[in-house]
Design an enzyme around this catalytic site. Structure first.
Site, PDB file in Angstrom:
ATOM      1  N   TYR A   1     -51.649 -26.586   8.825  1.00 53.57           N
ATOM      2  CA  TYR A   1     -52.391 -26.416   7.568  1.00 53.57           C
ATOM      3  C   TYR A   1     -51.457 -25.805   6.522  1.00 53.57           C
ATOM      4  O   TYR A   1     -50.751 -24.827   6.806  1.00 53.57           O
ATOM      5  CB  TYR A   1     -53.630 -25.533   7.774  1.00 53.57           C
ATOM      6  CG  TYR A   1     -54.644 -26.245   8.645  1.00 53.57           C
ATOM      7  CD1 TYR A   1     -55.587 -27.102   8.095  1.00 53.57           C
ATOM      8  CD2 TYR A   1     -54.593 -26.130  10.032  1.00 53.57           C
ATOM      9  CE1 TYR A   1     -56.474 -27.816   8.900  1.00 53.57           C
ATOM     10  CE2 TYR A   1     -55.475 -26.836  10.850  1.00 53.57           C
ATOM     11  CZ  TYR A   1     -56.406 -27.679  10.271  1.00 53.57           C
ATOM     12  OH  TYR A   1     -57.271 -28.398  11.057  1.00 53.57           O
ATOM     13  N   SER A   2     -51.480 -26.385   5.329  1.00 54.56           N
ATOM     14  CA  SER A   2     -50.670 -25.834   4.234  1.00 54.56           C
ATOM     15  C   SER A   2     -51.226 -24.466   3.849  1.00 54.56           C
ATOM     16  O   SER A   2     -52.438 -24.294   3.758  1.00 54.56           O
ATOM     17  CB  SER A   2     -50.750 -26.732   3.000  1.00 54.56           C
ATOM     18  OG  SER A   2     -50.456 -28.061   3.313  1.00 54.56           O
TER      19      SER A   2
ATOM     20  N   CYS B   1     -49.023 -33.705  -2.511  1.00 50.42           N
ATOM     21  CA  CYS B   1     -49.645 -33.186  -1.293  1.00 50.42           C
ATOM     22  C   CYS B   1     -51.081 -33.674  -1.189  1.00 50.42           C
ATOM     23  O   CYS B   1     -51.808 -33.724  -2.172  1.00 50.42           O
ATOM     24  CB  CYS B   1     -49.582 -31.659  -1.271  1.00 50.42           C
ATOM     25  SG  CYS B   1     -50.037 -30.967   0.330  1.00 50.42           S
TER      26      CYS B   1
ATOM     27  N   GLU C   1     -45.681 -33.873   1.020  1.00 46.29           N
ATOM     28  CA  GLU C   1     -46.335 -33.480   2.275  1.00 46.29           C
ATOM     29  C   GLU C   1     -47.724 -34.110   2.281  1.00 46.29           C
ATOM     30  O   GLU C   1     -48.646 -33.605   1.642  1.00 46.29           O
ATOM     31  CB  GLU C   1     -46.432 -31.967   2.377  1.00 46.29           C
ATOM     32  CG  GLU C   1     -46.762 -31.515   3.784  1.00 46.29           C
ATOM     33  CD  GLU C   1     -46.248 -30.108   4.029  1.00 46.29           C
ATOM     34  OE1 GLU C   1     -45.118 -29.959   4.542  1.00 46.29           O
ATOM     35  OE2 GLU C   1     -46.961 -29.165   3.678  1.00 46.29           O
TER      36      GLU C   1
ATOM     37  N   TYR D   1     -50.829 -36.185   4.679  1.00 44.73           N
ATOM     38  CA  TYR D   1     -51.329 -36.220   6.060  1.00 44.73           C
ATOM     39  C   TYR D   1     -52.582 -37.071   6.146  1.00 44.73           C
ATOM     40  O   TYR D   1     -53.106 -37.487   5.124  1.00 44.73           O
ATOM     41  CB  TYR D   1     -51.598 -34.806   6.571  1.00 44.73           C
ATOM     42  CG  TYR D   1     -52.270 -33.871   5.572  1.00 44.73           C
ATOM     43  CD1 TYR D   1     -53.661 -33.840   5.408  1.00 44.73           C
ATOM     44  CD2 TYR D   1     -51.502 -33.012   4.758  1.00 44.73           C
ATOM     45  CE1 TYR D   1     -54.270 -32.977   4.491  1.00 44.73           C
ATOM     46  CE2 TYR D   1     -52.095 -32.155   3.847  1.00 44.73           C
ATOM     47  CZ  TYR D   1     -53.481 -32.143   3.716  1.00 44.73           C
ATOM     48  OH  TYR D   1     -54.067 -31.295   2.809  1.00 44.73           O
TER      49      TYR D   1
HETATM   50  P1  FAD Z   1     -58.996 -34.240  15.197  1.00 49.69           P
HETATM   51  O1  FAD Z   1     -60.047 -33.827  16.148  1.00 49.69           O
HETATM   52  O2  FAD Z   1     -57.570 -34.006  15.602  1.00 49.69           O
HETATM   53  O3  FAD Z   1     -59.215 -35.720  14.793  1.00 49.69           O
HETATM   54  C1  FAD Z   1     -58.254 -36.420  14.076  1.00 49.69           C
HETATM   55  C2  FAD Z   1     -58.154 -37.791  14.680  1.00 49.69           C
HETATM   56  O4  FAD Z   1     -59.396 -38.439  14.504  1.00 49.69           O
HETATM   57  C3  FAD Z   1     -57.144 -38.671  13.994  1.00 49.69           C
HETATM   58  O5  FAD Z   1     -55.880 -38.487  14.542  1.00 49.69           O
HETATM   59  C4  FAD Z   1     -57.706 -40.029  14.246  1.00 49.69           C
HETATM   60  O6  FAD Z   1     -57.296 -40.484  15.519  1.00 49.69           O
HETATM   61  C5  FAD Z   1     -59.185 -39.805  14.298  1.00 49.69           C
HETATM   62  N1  FAD Z   1     -59.813 -40.178  13.018  1.00 49.69           N
HETATM   63  C6  FAD Z   1     -59.768 -39.510  11.856  1.00 49.69           C
HETATM   64  N2  FAD Z   1     -60.495 -40.132  10.916  1.00 49.69           N
HETATM   65  C7  FAD Z   1     -60.995 -41.229  11.509  1.00 49.69           C
HETATM   66  C8  FAD Z   1     -61.810 -42.281  11.060  1.00 49.69           C
HETATM   67  N3  FAD Z   1     -62.262 -42.322   9.791  1.00 49.69           N
HETATM   68  N4  FAD Z   1     -62.144 -43.262  11.942  1.00 49.69           N
HETATM   69  C9  FAD Z   1     -61.695 -43.227  13.216  1.00 49.69           C
HETATM   70  N5  FAD Z   1     -60.922 -42.252  13.695  1.00 49.69           N
HETATM   71  C10 FAD Z   1     -60.562 -41.270  12.855  1.00 49.69           C
HETATM   72  N6  FAD Z   1     -55.898 -30.336   6.504  1.00 49.69           N
HETATM   73  C11 FAD Z   1     -56.632 -29.552   5.686  1.00 49.69           C
HETATM   74  O7  FAD Z   1     -57.872 -29.620   5.712  1.00 49.69           O
HETATM   75  N7  FAD Z   1     -56.016 -28.677   4.819  1.00 49.69           N
HETATM   76  C12 FAD Z   1     -54.684 -28.548   4.743  1.00 49.69           C
HETATM   77  O8  FAD Z   1     -54.165 -27.758   3.942  1.00 49.69           O
HETATM   78  C13 FAD Z   1     -53.885 -29.349   5.611  1.00 49.69           C
HETATM   79  N8  FAD Z   1     -52.548 -29.250   5.585  1.00 49.69           N
HETATM   80  C14 FAD Z   1     -51.802 -30.037   6.411  1.00 49.69           C
HETATM   81  C15 FAD Z   1     -50.407 -29.916   6.365  1.00 49.69           C
HETATM   82  C16 FAD Z   1     -49.624 -30.694   7.173  1.00 49.69           C
HETATM   83  C17 FAD Z   1     -48.122 -30.556   7.109  1.00 49.69           C
HETATM   84  C18 FAD Z   1     -50.236 -31.619   8.065  1.00 49.69           C
HETATM   85  C19 FAD Z   1     -49.408 -32.477   8.948  1.00 49.69           C
HETATM   86  C20 FAD Z   1     -51.602 -31.725   8.118  1.00 49.69           C
HETATM   87  C21 FAD Z   1     -52.408 -30.940   7.310  1.00 49.69           C
HETATM   88  N9  FAD Z   1     -53.802 -31.011   7.357  1.00 49.69           N
HETATM   89  C22 FAD Z   1     -54.551 -30.241   6.501  1.00 49.69           C
HETATM   90  C23 FAD Z   1     -54.499 -31.871   8.345  1.00 49.69           C
HETATM   91  C24 FAD Z   1     -54.793 -31.061   9.626  1.00 49.69           C
HETATM   92  O9  FAD Z   1     -53.581 -30.749  10.277  1.00 49.69           O
HETATM   93  C25 FAD Z   1     -55.649 -31.817  10.640  1.00 49.69           C
HETATM   94  O10 FAD Z   1     -55.044 -33.048  10.913  1.00 49.69           O
HETATM   95  C26 FAD Z   1     -57.066 -32.060  10.158  1.00 49.69           C
HETATM   96  O11 FAD Z   1     -57.711 -30.824   9.906  1.00 49.69           O
HETATM   97  C27 FAD Z   1     -57.861 -32.801  11.250  1.00 49.69           C
HETATM   98  O12 FAD Z   1     -57.767 -32.100  12.438  1.00 49.69           O
HETATM   99  P2  FAD Z   1     -59.003 -32.022  13.437  1.00 49.69           P
HETATM  100  O13 FAD Z   1     -58.548 -31.269  14.641  1.00 49.69           O
HETATM  101  O14 FAD Z   1     -60.202 -31.527  12.745  1.00 49.69           O
HETATM  102  O15 FAD Z   1     -59.235 -33.537  13.776  1.00 49.69           O
END
Ligand code: FAD
Ligand code: A2P
Length: 370
Positions: free
Chosen positions: A149-150, A328, A368, A370
């Protein structure tokens, strides 16, 4: 997404000669294309961006004019991976509240963690990210993987004690095979309460750091939670208390292009409006409200449409070697921004597909998504 300090440093070293060469080439290129006198004067060594961020605000800042900093030293004092996945820091939640107004779509929260008591202390600078390990186990009974997370706060933290970190998190929700699915970590974060303990790693990332130069121009393209690092930059630049603590007196132009689906979804909007009122010569705030405004083609208004509208001014800024561009948020915005920049560049006789990599090599193009 893996961030390796070693790779970054090695990559930086390998690119020193290339970066110097490309810097001069770009200046000559822009000069040839536009015939601008501005580019000519700013291609002097004085015009070079001092791309170094000092963790300690009271440290000496950068090379004097005429002595450009060697790029290998840029950001060398920025902490990386102080806490690793096997030995994370346990931060206590201080606050967790919605950033959205009535009628907004989805769920986006501002979450602050207490970092005090860390040994070593967990320090970071604006533009870095942290890792979060959500509580619980995955379907295979293994601990959940880290999500990045940023960081949305400055190094001083929202309460200026220097030992908190804040995030801006959108809960991921989507439908699959008729079933509603909640993202693991984003849901965990949006649901945690003050007092809860959370495993934190990092900080990571040197891609999105601000230049040290107080006269740099900072163009920012953000969609949704992509605003997180920009919120930190803008606090550092324009928040009264930050400025008094900073020993960094921003005098350049900051231009934020912010994309949100509805007005109620604009994040930190009141703060940005305040900065605009207090620093009208230094801050421009351009919004693209996709589901309320239409672009000239009658489609949703995206930030790339705002780029097209403001192409001349954006490219005049880019001609200045003190100008940095930050993107971003949604990965999907990259092709749109690229297309808009290509068109805008063309109208000035510039080839964007050559200029963008040159800007990247100069350390002026920061992405950046994602
Ligand atoms: P997960 O449970 O990990 O689910 C994600 C997975 O669900 C995906 O990989 C994909 O396989 C699947 N998926 C997603 N959407 C769909 C869809 N529509 N249909 C089917 N499958 C789908 N997030 C923020 O909110 N704020 C930030 O500031 C932020 N900064 C980031 C900075 C960086 C450098 C990076 C790499 C990511 C950042 N993110 C940010 C994103 C964050 O890291 C997570 O990826 C995001 O919160 C989702 O994680 P999760 O565990 O909730 O989802
Ligand atoms: P929309 O969803 O209306 O298509 P949030 O993360 O709060 O949903 O905000 C993301 C913003 O970015 C929304 O306004 C969204 O518009 C917009 N957006 C979606 N896709 C793109 C894209 N390809 N380029 C630029 N902006 C986009």
């Amino acid at each position: 997404m893996a961030y390796s300090q070693a790779v970054v440093v090695a990559g930086g070293l390998a690119h020193i000669p290339v970066a110097i060469g490309v810097f001069w080439l770009t200046q000559r290129f822009i000069l040839q294309q536009t015939g601008s006198k501005k580019a000519s004067s700013s291609s002097s060594p004085e015009g070079q961006v001092k791309a170094q961020t000092s963790l300690n605000d009271s440290e000496p800042k950068a090379a004097s004019p005429g002595q450009p900093q060697p790029r290998k030293k840029a950001h060398s004092d920025v902490p990386v991976n102080t806490y690793k996945p096997k030995t994370p820091f346990e931060g206590k939640v201080l606050e967790n509240y919605s950033l959205l107004k009535r009628g907004a779509i989805g769920r986006v929260n501002h979450i602050t963690f207490d970092l005090s008591g860390g040994n070593p202390p967990l320090k970071y600078v604006e533009g870095q990210s942290i890792g979060i390990i959500p509580a619980g186990e995955d379907a295979k009974g293994k601990p959940h993987k880290i999500r990045l997370y940023s960081i949305a706060s400055t190094r001083h933290g929202d309460n200026f004690t220097g030992n908190t970190v804040s995030l801006c998190v959108r809960q991921l929700q989507y439908e699959k095979d008729g079933k509603k699915i909640d993202g693991v970590c984003s849901t965990f974060l949006c649901n945690i309460s003050p007092g809860d303990k959370v495993k934190i790693t990092g900080p990571v990332g040197k891609e999105m750091l601000l230049p040290e130069d107080e006269e740099a121009n900072i163009i920012m393209f953000a969609t949704g939670t992509g605003i997180a690092p920009m919120r930190a930059y803008l606090r550092r630049m324009f928040d009264k208390k930050e400025r008094s603590k900073n020993n960094w007196n921003f005098r350049g132009k900051a231009w934020l292009f912010m994309g949100a689906p509805k007005t109620a979804n604009l994040l930190y909007d009141d703060d940005f409006e305040n900065y605009k009122s207090n620093f009208p010569d230094n801050f421009v705030y351009t919004k693209a409200i996709s589901r309320e405004q239409k672009n000239p083609q009658g489609g949703r208004m995206y930030i790339q449409d705002r780029v097209t509208e403001n192409a001349d001014e954006i490219f005049s800024l880019i001609e200045n070697p003190k100008t940095h561009i930050y993107l971003c948020g949604l990965k999907g915005m990259e092709p749109g921004i690229d297309e808009a920049m290509t068109k805008a560049a063309l109208s000035k006789g510039i080839n964007w597909s050559e200029l963008r990599p040159a800007l990247k090599k100069e350390g002026r193009w920061h992405v950046e998504t994602y």
